[in-house]
Design a protein around this motif. Structure first.
Motif, PDB file in Angstrom:
ATOM      1  N   TYR A  17      -9.443 -65.507  10.885  1.00 17.49           N
ATOM      2  CA  TYR A  17      -8.789 -66.284  10.869  1.00 17.49           C
ATOM      3  C   TYR A  17      -7.706 -66.536   9.563  1.00 17.49           C
ATOM      4  CZ  TYR A  17      -9.625 -66.748  15.401  1.00 17.49           C
ATOM      5  OH  TYR A  17     -10.279 -66.767  16.775  1.00 17.49           O
ATOM      6  N   LEU A  18      -6.551 -67.331   9.469  1.00 20.23           N
ATOM      7  CA  LEU A  18      -5.955 -67.963   8.099  1.00 20.23           C
ATOM      8  C   LEU A  18      -6.287 -68.812   7.840  1.00 20.23           C
ATOM      9  CD1 LEU A  18      -4.557 -66.907   5.782  1.00 20.23           C
ATOM     10  CD2 LEU A  18      -2.603 -66.790   6.827  1.00 20.23           C
ATOM     11  N   LEU A  19      -6.628 -69.531   6.607  1.00 18.59           N
ATOM     12  CA  LEU A  19      -5.991 -71.419   6.583  1.00 18.59           C
ATOM     13  C   LEU A  19      -4.651 -71.106   6.291  1.00 18.59           C
ATOM     14  CD1 LEU A  19      -9.630 -72.125   5.215  1.00 18.59           C
ATOM     15  CD2 LEU A  19      -9.038 -72.416   6.923  1.00 18.59           C
ATOM     16  N   GLY A  66      -6.574 -68.870   2.351  1.00 16.74           N
ATOM     17  CA  GLY A  66      -7.848 -67.656   2.619  1.00 16.74           C
ATOM     18  C   GLY A  66      -8.111 -67.095   3.910  1.00 16.74           C
ATOM     19  N   LEU A  67      -9.130 -66.081   3.843  1.00 18.23           N
ATOM     20  CA  LEU A  67      -9.528 -65.945   5.279  1.00 18.23           C
ATOM     21  C   LEU A  67     -10.729 -66.433   5.269  1.00 18.23           C
ATOM     22  CD1 LEU A  67      -8.102 -61.867   5.130  1.00 18.23           C
ATOM     23  CD2 LEU A  67      -7.734 -64.074   6.198  1.00 18.23           C
ATOM     24  N   VAL A  68     -11.352 -67.053   6.758  1.00 19.92           N
ATOM     25  CA  VAL A  68     -12.415 -67.266   6.916  1.00 19.92           C
ATOM     26  C   VAL A  68     -12.710 -66.681   8.136  1.00 19.92           C
ATOM     27  CG1 VAL A  68     -12.079 -69.379   5.765  1.00 19.92           C
ATOM     28  CG2 VAL A  68     -11.289 -69.739   8.354  1.00 19.92           C
ATOM     29  N   LYS A  69     -14.478 -67.099   8.452  1.00 15.95           N
ATOM     30  CA  LYS A  69     -15.127 -66.422   9.626  1.00 15.95           C
ATOM     31  C   LYS A  69     -14.812 -67.474  10.294  1.00 15.95           C
ATOM     32  CE  LYS A  69     -17.746 -63.441  12.439  1.00 15.95           C
ATOM     33  NZ  LYS A  69     -19.291 -62.089  12.116  1.00 15.95           N
ATOM     34  N   LYS A  92     -16.195 -61.725   4.230  1.00 14.94           N
ATOM     35  CA  LYS A  92     -16.352 -60.942   2.575  1.00 14.94           C
ATOM     36  C   LYS A  92     -15.424 -60.112   2.908  1.00 14.94           C
ATOM     37  CE  LYS A  92     -20.557 -63.398   3.702  1.00 14.94           C
ATOM     38  NZ  LYS A  92     -21.926 -62.602   4.632  1.00 14.94           N
ATOM     39  N   ALA A  93     -16.020 -58.797   1.791  1.00 13.13           N
ATOM     40  CA  ALA A  93     -15.223 -57.926   1.657  1.00 13.13           C
ATOM     41  C   ALA A  93     -15.676 -56.839   2.883  1.00 13.13           C
ATOM     42  CB  ALA A  93     -15.270 -56.954   0.403  1.00 13.13           C
ATOM     43  N   GLU A  94     -17.052 -56.824   3.248  1.00 11.65           N
ATOM     44  CA  GLU A  94     -17.361 -56.224   3.799  1.00 11.65           C
ATOM     45  C   GLU A  94     -16.910 -56.156   4.988  1.00 11.65           C
ATOM     46  OE1 GLU A  94     -19.200 -57.589   1.594  1.00 11.65           O
ATOM     47  OE2 GLU A  94     -21.397 -58.103   2.343  1.00 11.65           O
ATOM     48  N   ASP A  95     -16.066 -57.300   5.545  1.00 15.48           N
ATOM     49  CA  ASP A  95     -15.558 -57.979   6.664  1.00 15.48           C
ATOM     50  C   ASP A  95     -14.290 -56.503   7.329  1.00 15.48           C
ATOM     51  OD1 ASP A  95     -17.799 -59.471   7.140  1.00 15.48           O
ATOM     52  OD2 ASP A  95     -16.616 -61.482   6.209  1.00 15.48           O
ATOM     53  N   LEU A  99      -5.137 -59.690   4.693  1.00 18.76           N
ATOM     54  CA  LEU A  99      -4.595 -60.458   4.607  1.00 18.76           C
ATOM     55  C   LEU A  99      -3.587 -60.542   5.870  1.00 18.76           C
ATOM     56  CD1 LEU A  99      -5.409 -63.835   3.572  1.00 18.76           C
ATOM     57  CD2 LEU A  99      -3.173 -62.962   1.724  1.00 18.76           C
ATOM     58  N   THR A 100      -2.596 -59.790   5.260  1.00 20.47           N
ATOM     59  CA  THR A 100      -1.040 -59.485   5.884  1.00 20.47           C
ATOM     60  C   THR A 100      -1.481 -59.143   7.536  1.00 20.47           C
ATOM     61  OG1 THR A 100      -1.925 -57.204   5.611  1.00 20.47           O
ATOM     62  CG2 THR A 100      -0.118 -58.298   4.316  1.00 20.47           C
ATOM     63  N   ASP A 101      -2.756 -58.745   8.287  1.00 17.13           N
ATOM     64  CA  ASP A 101      -3.228 -58.505   9.575  1.00 17.13           C
ATOM     65  C   ASP A 101      -3.537 -60.088  10.589  1.00 17.13           C
ATOM     66  OD1 ASP A 101      -3.646 -55.924   8.937  1.00 17.13           O
ATOM     67  OD2 ASP A 101      -5.574 -56.401   8.972  1.00 17.13           O
ATOM     68  N   PHE A 102      -3.056 -60.874   9.200  1.00 17.51           N
ATOM     69  CA  PHE A 102      -2.838 -62.160   9.944  1.00 17.51           C
ATOM     70  C   PHE A 102      -2.285 -63.562  10.008  1.00 17.51           C
ATOM     71  CE2 PHE A 102      -7.370 -61.240   9.600  1.00 17.51           C
ATOM     72  CZ  PHE A 102      -8.036 -61.073  10.338  1.00 17.51           C
ATOM     73  N   ILE A 103      -1.023 -62.615   9.314  1.00 25.99           N
ATOM     74  CA  ILE A 103       0.555 -63.545   9.960  1.00 25.99           C
ATOM     75  C   ILE A 103       1.647 -63.427  10.836  1.00 25.99           C
ATOM     76  CG2 ILE A 103       0.278 -64.430   7.330  1.00 25.99           C
ATOM     77  CD1 ILE A 103       2.095 -61.669   5.897  1.00 25.99           C
ATOM     78  N   ARG A 104       2.169 -63.799  10.972  1.00 20.05           N
ATOM     79  CA  ARG A 104       3.491 -63.276  11.623  1.00 20.05           C
ATOM     80  C   ARG A 104       4.310 -62.451  10.485  1.00 20.05           C
ATOM     81  NH1 ARG A 104       6.234 -67.260  14.350  1.00 20.05           N
ATOM     82  NH2 ARG A 104       7.166 -65.342  15.663  1.00 20.05           N
TER      83      ARG A 104
END
Lengths: 320, 320, 320, 320, 320, 320
Positions: A17-19, A66-69, A92-95, A99-104
């Motif tokens: 998710y995005l914080l 920031g993006l977090v798991k 992380k990079a390997e995830d 960012l743009t996948d997590f915003i409306r």
């Protein structure tokens, strides 16, 4: 991975998710403890979340936007859902998440929307109108690819402003065909200019408005756009009192229709009347569409919508 | 020579007056007859007048804004006074009357008022503020010597706008002394700029407004002044988003206080709050003073004053 | 010693403060614990504070309107600052602090303000007006030395009402000079009487209003002042329907201008129009000045000010 | 003799009428001629009337509020009926007509109404309340026999105010029986005092209001009644802040319910809420009843009634 | 057993109560704990209550609208009283308590109220009006024995709607006697029909409204009643445009008086004007009476009452 | 033959016109003379006209809604044009003029418009919605060929209502394509039903409304349409509380958006929001288009348009 819109009370879940926001706060306990108060979001919606007993490392690791798991548990607090965070780490990079996948965002890509707007500008037949519009668009061209149309009211997401413009241009085109007495150049120009100063009225990142700018509060996007038309005319050598300049300023100044809604003059040209109603119908229907889309399908009613006389909308059902 | 304010029902009189307006009309009779429907005025007030059975010569002799010598009889028609003209001729050079004696005007000479304003502009300490103000004043400098502040609302006479400014500057000066946290440069600039576009918003001659201009109706004096500040900044090379430019625009845009009164933004700086109330108090007290001055002394109450919640004002009397 | 206005998040501090309010409450915990919920204030502002785990002694030691010495830590709770109290004790005689140092008060001493008002009363030329005013002032003379002008709206501090009157008298004096048609006796009387019943409308201590009185809610300060003028006239043997009595009552009754703001009649005398606007401009500018003074200098914007259409005020800055 | 309410277009008629108003005016013709512009009335209604070519004798013979015998012809002018007078003479003693037969009046005799009010006053159990009411009634006792309740709004006829009071007292009596928690003394007092100052607020003759008094305009009947209660208390030696005095003032001050309708405070006692609605229901139903009674029976709809949201009332018919 | 209205801070008590609502929630603690968040009520009032550390058995034992025996402690939380539950168990048969003893209800039995309404319907003289009314009453006859008149506004308790109707019928009867021009059949019908659709507009149990129905939100009780009259006419074979049907629909549609209060047409028949004001006076006085009854006798003022311009009501006291 | 829109002051002309209204009146002269006060109209506009000295034959020859041949002179009276009739006679068969040539009408033939509406009804996919719509259209099918959409507000001419519907259906179709979440059946039904009762709300002939019907005033077209849907459902055997019936009633009841504009409920379904704005945009743009078309081309500004916040519209001109 679970979409935020699908989470319900007592669900345990894992996902990226995005914080959208993050603050360090203290509990009431003795001694008080630090916790992180966050807003998790993805493209489907957002939920408040708490990380209790935040360690010093936690406080230095996480930051807004920031993006977090997250591994979390959904609870009810004061009749609203909130997430108790069980585990959290930065993406992380390997995830392989971005960012743009997590915003409306608008359902059409920003690049495509901005290109459509550019094409419409190029298609304005009158040279002076076209150049004034181009000058004003030029002042915010970069921001137009992500700016929302409002803080919360309508089209409040990535590319929302450009999406609003493009939909209005489609409707304007329909009306000019239905009623040929309308001047198509002026109506196109009015649609593109009416909210053109919004990217400078509000401070936004990724389509999320954090606050109004000083200029936005002291002058406002309506008078700002009028000033930009003045600036364009001065710089392009067009007479400030030419009918074209006055018409463009009138369109912009009157588009909120009434003084109590922020317009210092009321619509007094056919195109200004059309502009106001095109703006209204597109904004209102988008509010309805967005509210229905972000309300769980099991709910008959959306939350109250401030822009619709603070009424909820009923999900139309015809069986029965 | 009788002042119009002193005329009563059934008075017969002779005097020089200004034809504020004149139209040729027909009676209902068979066959219809031509008559002249005029408004006679002098510095004390105005009265409608009819010249019945107008000859072809009459119709070619008289015109609006001309001076005439009239012998007339005051009558009552639908509860209002009107003049039946018994004799009328144009004023001649040898009559020794001049136009400006017959119009209402500020109690201080226009030249003096405009000079006072110029002095205040020169006294603004900040260079950029002073030059923006000077640029805007320069756009209407000639008209400032006669422009009224409104069509009918307040200060609606020769030099009324300049008189309004000067009185406001006096009050602004008092308040800056009483409350030193106010920025005197900004307040002076705001007072001078707030109505600076009125001479272009309305078409006036000798302090009498005949109509609003197209620009006045489509853009309005509030946004016009904001545009002029933009123009000044562009031409003077001042940054459009500098605090000074934004502050001046805010003062002008917010001075009507509320959206329903025409301001697209509300006062959000100390000087803007002061400006609105200085404007209000000067306009309201002038309405009262003018209404009392133009109401016959025998009347206890003035006519209804639209700008005062449509109330009449009682002539203060303390004996009793 | 740190002023409350200067405290920021995470600051630890020691100092003397006034307990503006104090209540004993229970936490949600099992078993619930008592804590003290207090409002600390000094002349610069106020902050909520909690003493967790209050002992029986604590509950008997502290009381509202008492002075205390506090060691505390500033935290953020729901986006607002609040103080966690680490140590607290009552102030002692040897601390050498006194109550009036810890309350907000007008910038001029109450004694001086009240004396100025008395001098103005004595300077009213008309005998009957002067004696009616003196009678009404006499009903609240003692309270005038500390009464605030409002609960929170404006001049809400020790001596605020007298300070408001004195500033209005200065402005009234200026306007009577600028516009000699105004009756100076009436305007002075109106300024002194317009809020004269406020000390009885509200229950206040040290300039802090705790509640409205029964009379204040059922009758209100506007009708109360009108009643007091009636009482004065009866006791002084002045005819109740004399122009002077009617004028004074009109000034008081109309000073809120509109029915929806509490005035049963609207201003219909020149002095009543002047009184309303003098009251408005002084109240509004004081709100702005107080808001700027109590907002940390690092903040560009004050909090929202209810009396200014619920707008914040921007701190004027001209460099840039 | 024909009632005015029964006259239709083109009717020729003879009868006695009251001249409710009369003015001498001039025609537009050359030379202008004098004519008398009158309002004829009887108990059933009123009609404008013209006596063309008025002779000098005519102008000295007729006066307002005089009784006349008229032969007239009803015509239509600008969609309204008016009378062209064919013959007119003053009424003589031997005609046996008297003024009070020609005015609209309450359906119960004034003497009876005032006696009923006196009885209710005497029946108030609480001594102080009764004496305050008696004092206030005493100030207008004579005028109460003829005063109307309003200029045009409702009960605008001879004895209208007393009739309004008596009907309200009946309804108040019913409600006190239905809801015993209401204090009957207070409600009776409130009903009698709420409009008690109207006879001094308006100048009326024979139930016809010609204008508002200066006191009526500057103070208004609501604050006047509050002042009278103050006067009564001072003269009767009752404490000005006793609950009874405050309650009576609250009833009077709040009876218009909202600030925009003239009440400086809103109803905050059970009896004040009751008073407002008793007043409203009696006034509105009387407007309806009077409008139906003065509209020709052949008309389905009354004229627009300003006090009923400017709506007409439909004559209820159930056959069909 | 202690009535809820009599409970004060720090009281410990034992008694039977109704669980008006109940939800399982979690605390903020780590780990979070379940607790029961309940609303206890009896006929005198209601209080929020918490059972901390709810066991799995607790969560399965208690449910909304159940009767329980409680031992509790009253505490203050955010300035409001709430109960900390010390012991709780469901009521048993042998406790001899029954549900209807614990809910607020009209002071007259529902059976009696509904019988009174039936008698009034039978007494309507006009056959068609009577049968339309009977048809509409028949649609909700069962619910009428318990339906409240509103969710919170007024008469919000068991049998409240029928009680409101009966009181209005008494007042309507009085007014028809006082003013015989009113049609008694229509007024009775209007009173019975005006809120007849409320039991279908809201979902209620034991006089407690849980929510509005879909039909209630989309159509509303005003248009629903109009539709029911249409349905009655179609089924009874009465012409849809007969004066009786139109009159009944007009009464129902106009009874909220203004568009902004929900009426699509304004009262335009005498009986419609009467109906609106009878409704208003009964609703407002009941609000006052209920507020005074449910406020502790030691309090001078009731809480703010939304339906009374959001004012509190003062408990009338005349000693003093 | 001269169109009315082209007539100017002092023009003498001959032509055929429709007598939109006609009344016999008397002059003020002694003795009074009869004259005919008429309104002449053709498809381009209307003008008041007087036939002075009307003979008894004249009074029997001419009647409202008749066609006449007129020779006339245009004059100015009170700043407005009116016609003095020099000669007039009724039109004869051999003149070859027909009534419908002289009235304003929609730019598309009524037959075609009504056929389009019928086709749309037939195209509604849902059986129940289609049959309810067909039933309601059937109640006014004949009148739909000529009914106007309003008395003066918009589309106030022959076929205006059907024209308004057809244009709205086009716009609805566009929006359903642009936003597929909208239910096309419901939106079509809502557009056709929203004003379907207008032909019974107003009494009209040839597209000219003479007055509102009793039903129109007491019930209004909004509740009438809701009643008709109820009637349709009862007669077609559809459940009154089915989602389809409720949805159709909601669309009709909410289409004026706000209570103060006549809607007892506010839009709470996506299609209801769309319907309101489609109605608004079509009505407003038609007002503008009609105002521009009926204003002489030499005029820059139309008259004030009540439905556009009482503003005039400026004729867009871009050269300059």
């Amino acid at each position: 991975m679970t979409l935020i819109r699908q989470l319900g009370n007592q669900d345990e879940f894992v996902g990226f998710y995005l914080l959208k926001s993050l603050e360090i706060k203290q509990t009431n306990s003795t001694p008080p403890k630090d916790y992180l108060d966050m807003m998790l979001c993805d493209a489907s919606g957002e939920l408040p979340a708490k990380l209790w007993d935040a360690s010093p490392t936690d406080k230095e690791t996480f930051f807004p936007m920031g993006l977090v798991k997250v591994k979390g548990l959904v609870q009810t607090y004061r009749d609203k859902l909130q997430v108790k965070i069980l585990q959290i780490r930065p993406a992380k990079a390997e995830d392989g998440v971005k960012l743009t996948d997590f915003i409306r965002s608008a359902p059409i890509s920003s690049e495509e929307l901005v290109q459509t707007i550019r094409n419409v500008v190029n298609g304005i037949a009158d040279d002076e109108i076209r150049e004034v519009v181009r000058f004003c668009v030029g002042k915010v061209e970069e921001k137009l690819e992500h700016a929302p149309a409002a803080k919360t009211h309508h089209h409040a997401y990535f590319g929302g402003l450009a999406y609003h413009m493009v939909r209005m241009l489609e409707l304007g085109d329909f009306l000019c065909n239905q009623r040929p007495f309308l001047n198509a150049d002026l109506l196109k120009a009015g649609i593109i200019l009416h909210d053109i100063a919004k990217p400078e009225e509000m401070v936004a990142q990724l389509g999320i408005v954090s606050e109004y700018s000083v200029q936005g509060r002291l002058v406002g996007h309506i008078a700002m756009a009028s000033n930009w038309i003045t600036e364009a005319a001065v710089r392009l050598g067009i007479g400030l009192e030419s009918p074209k300049v006055l018409s463009l300023q009138h369109l912009v100044l009157s588009h909120h229709n009434l003084g109590e809604w922020g317009s210092p003059v009321q619509p007094q040209m056919a195109e200004a009347v059309a502009l106001h109603f095109i703006d209204a119908i597109d904004a209102k229907l988008q509010m309805v569409e967005d509210a229905l889309n972000t309300t769980p399908e099991t709910e008959e009613w959306t939350p109250l919508i401030r822009g619709l006389e603070n009424k909820a909308v009923y999900r139309t059902k015809l069986q029965g």
